[in-house]
Design an enzyme around this catalytic site. Structure first.
Site, PDB file in Angstrom:
ATOM      1  N   TYR A 142       0.822  -1.217   0.000  1.00 10.30           N
ATOM      2  CA  TYR A 142       0.000   0.000   0.000  1.00 10.30           C
ATOM      3  C   TYR A 142       0.855   1.265   0.000  1.00 10.30           C
ATOM      4  O   TYR A 142       0.446   2.284  -0.529  1.00 10.30           O
ATOM      5  CB  TYR A 142      -0.896   0.037   1.249  1.00 10.30           C
ATOM      6  CG  TYR A 142      -2.229  -0.643   1.114  1.00 10.30           C
ATOM      7  CD1 TYR A 142      -2.314  -1.997   0.824  1.00 10.30           C
ATOM      8  CD2 TYR A 142      -3.408   0.063   1.307  1.00 10.30           C
ATOM      9  CE1 TYR A 142      -3.539  -2.625   0.723  1.00 10.30           C
ATOM     10  CE2 TYR A 142      -4.639  -0.555   1.210  1.00 10.30           C
ATOM     11  CZ  TYR A 142      -4.695  -1.904   0.914  1.00 10.30           C
ATOM     12  OH  TYR A 142      -5.912  -2.515   0.825  1.00 10.30           O
ATOM     13  N   LYS A 189       3.117 -15.340   2.273  1.00 13.95           N
ATOM     14  CA  LYS A 189       3.392 -16.065   1.020  1.00 13.95           C
ATOM     15  C   LYS A 189       4.902 -16.279   0.982  1.00 13.95           C
ATOM     16  O   LYS A 189       5.599 -15.844   0.055  1.00 13.95           O
ATOM     17  CB  LYS A 189       2.874 -15.231  -0.171  1.00 13.95           C
ATOM     18  CG  LYS A 189       2.943 -15.931  -1.518  1.00 13.95           C
ATOM     19  CD  LYS A 189       1.942 -17.062  -1.700  1.00 13.95           C
ATOM     20  CE  LYS A 189       2.179 -17.775  -3.015  1.00 13.95           C
ATOM     21  NZ  LYS A 189       1.325 -18.967  -3.183  1.00 13.95           N
ATOM     22  N   ASP A 221      -2.857 -18.249   0.048  1.00 18.78           N
ATOM     23  CA  ASP A 221      -3.808 -18.957  -0.823  1.00 18.78           C
ATOM     24  C   ASP A 221      -4.535 -20.050  -0.037  1.00 18.78           C
ATOM     25  O   ASP A 221      -5.763 -20.194  -0.112  1.00 18.78           O
ATOM     26  CB  ASP A 221      -3.126 -19.506  -2.094  1.00 18.78           C
ATOM     27  CG  ASP A 221      -1.776 -20.163  -1.843  1.00 18.78           C
ATOM     28  OD1 ASP A 221      -1.301 -20.163  -0.684  1.00 18.78           O
ATOM     29  OD2 ASP A 221      -1.182 -20.683  -2.816  1.00 18.78           O
ATOM     30  N   ASP A 245      -6.369  -7.057   4.099  1.00 18.42           N
ATOM     31  CA  ASP A 245      -7.509  -6.409   3.435  1.00 18.42           C
ATOM     32  C   ASP A 245      -8.383  -7.473   2.769  1.00 18.42           C
ATOM     33  O   ASP A 245      -9.600  -7.486   2.935  1.00 18.42           O
ATOM     34  CB  ASP A 245      -6.981  -5.412   2.390  1.00 18.42           C
ATOM     35  CG  ASP A 245      -8.110  -4.709   1.661  1.00 18.42           C
ATOM     36  OD1 ASP A 245      -9.036  -4.241   2.341  1.00 18.42           O
ATOM     37  OD2 ASP A 245      -8.076  -4.661   0.421  1.00 18.42           O
ATOM     38  N   ASP A 249     -12.460  -9.024   4.048  1.00 23.28           N
ATOM     39  CA  ASP A 249     -13.689  -9.069   3.239  1.00 23.28           C
ATOM     40  C   ASP A 249     -14.169 -10.511   3.100  1.00 23.28           C
ATOM     41  O   ASP A 249     -15.358 -10.804   3.208  1.00 23.28           O
ATOM     42  CB  ASP A 249     -13.454  -8.498   1.829  1.00 23.28           C
ATOM     43  CG  ASP A 249     -13.715  -7.001   1.751  1.00 23.28           C
ATOM     44  OD1 ASP A 249     -13.367  -6.293   2.721  1.00 23.28           O
ATOM     45  OD2 ASP A 249     -14.274  -6.534   0.736  1.00 23.28           O
TER      46      ASP A 249
HETATM   47  C1  IPM Z   1     -10.463  -1.216   4.073  1.00 21.48           C
HETATM   48  C2  IPM Z   1     -10.685  -0.569   2.733  1.00 21.48           C
HETATM   49  C3  IPM Z   1      -9.536   0.376   2.444  1.00 21.48           C
HETATM   50  C4  IPM Z   1      -8.256  -0.441   2.397  1.00 21.48           C
HETATM   51  C5  IPM Z   1      -9.722   1.197   1.144  1.00 21.48           C
HETATM   52  C6  IPM Z   1     -11.015   1.981   1.172  1.00 21.48           C
HETATM   53  C7  IPM Z   1      -8.565   2.100   0.881  1.00 21.48           C
HETATM   54  O1  IPM Z   1     -10.855  -1.518   1.741  1.00 21.48           O
HETATM   55  O2  IPM Z   1     -10.386  -0.503   5.088  1.00 21.48           O
HETATM   56  O3  IPM Z   1     -10.388  -2.445   4.128  1.00 21.48           O
HETATM   57  O4  IPM Z   1      -7.931  -1.037   1.352  1.00 21.48           O
HETATM   58  O5  IPM Z   1      -7.580  -0.496   3.410  1.00 21.48           O
HETATM   59 MN    MN Z   2     -10.925  -3.554   2.473  1.00 17.14          MN
END
Ligand code: IPM
Ligand code: MN
Length: 354
Positions: A142, A189, A221, A245, A249
């Site tokens: 990042y 990884k 993975d 990240d 999700d």
């Molecule tokens: C998160 C989001 C952020 C990230 C984005 C909005 C920059 O996806 O907080 O997980 O990638 O960290």
């Molecule tokens: Mn995110």
């Protein structure tokens, strides 16, 4: 207690979910005799429109003097990068905020609520799921050097980690696992990436000081697969910025909706509390967004302040709302979803009545 809290509504559904969160925090502070002073600050699209900067200097200044930052969500498809087109994005503001506040440790708890029947995963697998992701937040791909060559046809993002960056979050993750089920999984990884090899070296070394913690390792993975196949095997997951990240999700599938997941980010002077989800622009202004990720981020803030009873009451109220089927449409499995406001009002009323 008195606390100064910087509040950033952010973009999309941010203002709606934050209003419910503040409403609930107000009923908590009233009940327990605390004073929270809220300072409403600009970041994201509004900030770009008004100042050209997604995180204005004034926002950063006030944030750094506050006891905590509460943030709704950031991002808008209108600012999506078109090929070859350089533009400031709302996300840049969020990344700068995390970096400037030195919030290197992002904590994302994943808890399964049995009354939510929206996960596509077999329910047998979901019993007893309770893990937390420790995501490194101010380093890695990042924040490494990035760019294009002159023709724009070659692009790069460097992934860089130092021993110190790994150690500081590593220590926090080991400490967390001691007060939990004493199991730490490093996700990397390291069969391919040099940064991952360094992560392993450093974490194995720290592990020697925590003999009571069972340390294991998964490649990203495989971890992505195990989170779906066997989610209850996890206790604390420690990983880098990018992998964290993605895994967070993915983990939200367990909870039935990404709208459920809260987070806290610590390390610097001012901690930040924000839901894991994005700004859900399609739902903006419709009163349909799930406010629980944001409300539960508020509860992580209470815990950070040492307000344990207060946090427990808030979480009990959230559980009651779920048990009683007060669901927004993302977690509702019958035909009668509640609104964002309905959820906030239910939780507020429950707290007021205790
Ligand atoms: C998160 C989001 C952020 C990230 C984005 C909005 C920059 O996806 O907080 O997980 O990638 O960290
Ligand atoms: Mn995110």
């Amino acid at each position: 207690m008195e606390k100064n809290i910087s509040v950033i509504y952010g973009d999309g559904i941010g203002p709606e979910i934050m209003k419910e969160t503040i409403k609930i925090l107000n009923s908590i502070t009233k009940k327990y005799g605390h004073n929270f002073y809220y300072h409403y600050l600009l970041a994201g699209i509004e900030a770009i429109k008004m100042t050209g900067n997604p995180i204005p200097e004034k926002t950063l200044q006030i944030c750094s003097k506050s006891d905590a930052i509460l943030l709704g969500c950031i991002g808008d498809p209108a600012y999506k990068c078109k090929s070859g087109y350089k533009k400031i994005t709302p996300e840049d503001g969020l990344l700068q905020l995390r970096k400037k506040m030195k919030l290197y440790c992002n904590i994302r708890p994943v808890i399964f609520y049995p009354d939510i029947h929206r996960s596509p995963i077999n329910r047998e697998l979901l019993k007893n799921v309770n893990f937390v992701i420790y995501r490194e937040l101010t380093g890695g791909i990042y924040f490494g050097e990035k760019g294009r060559n002159e023709s724009g046809e070659l692009a790069y993002d460097n992934c860089i980690y130092s021993k110190n960056e790994i150690e500081r979050i590593g220590n926090l993750a080991f400490k967390a696992s001691i007060s939990r089920r004493k199991k730490l999984t490093l996700v990397d990884k390291s069969n391919v990436l040099e940064t991952s090899k360094l992560w392993r070296e450093v974490i194995i070394k720290i592990g020697l000081s925590y003999p009571e913690v069972k340390l294991d390792f998964l490649y990203i993975d495989n971890a992505a697969m195990q989170i779906i196949l066997n989610p209850s095997r996890f206790d604390v997951i420690l990983t880098d910025n990018m992998f964290g990240d993605i895994l967070s999700d993915e983990s939200s599938v367990i909870c039935g909706s990404i709208g459920m997941l809260p987070s806290s980010s610590i390390g610097g002077k001012t901690p930040l509390f924000e839901p894991v989800h994005g700004s859900y622009p399609k739902a903006k202004g419709k009163n349909i967004a799930n406010p629980l990720g944001c409300i539960l981020s508020g509860s992580m803030m209470l815990e950070y302040f040492g307000m344990h009873k207060e946090k427990c009451l808030l979480e009990e109220a959230v559980k009651k709302s779920i048990e009683n089927g007060v669901f927004t449409e993302d977690i509702c499995y019958n035909t009668n979803p509640s609104t964002t406001e309905d959820v906030g009002n239910y939780i507020k009323k429950y707290i007021d009545n205790q």
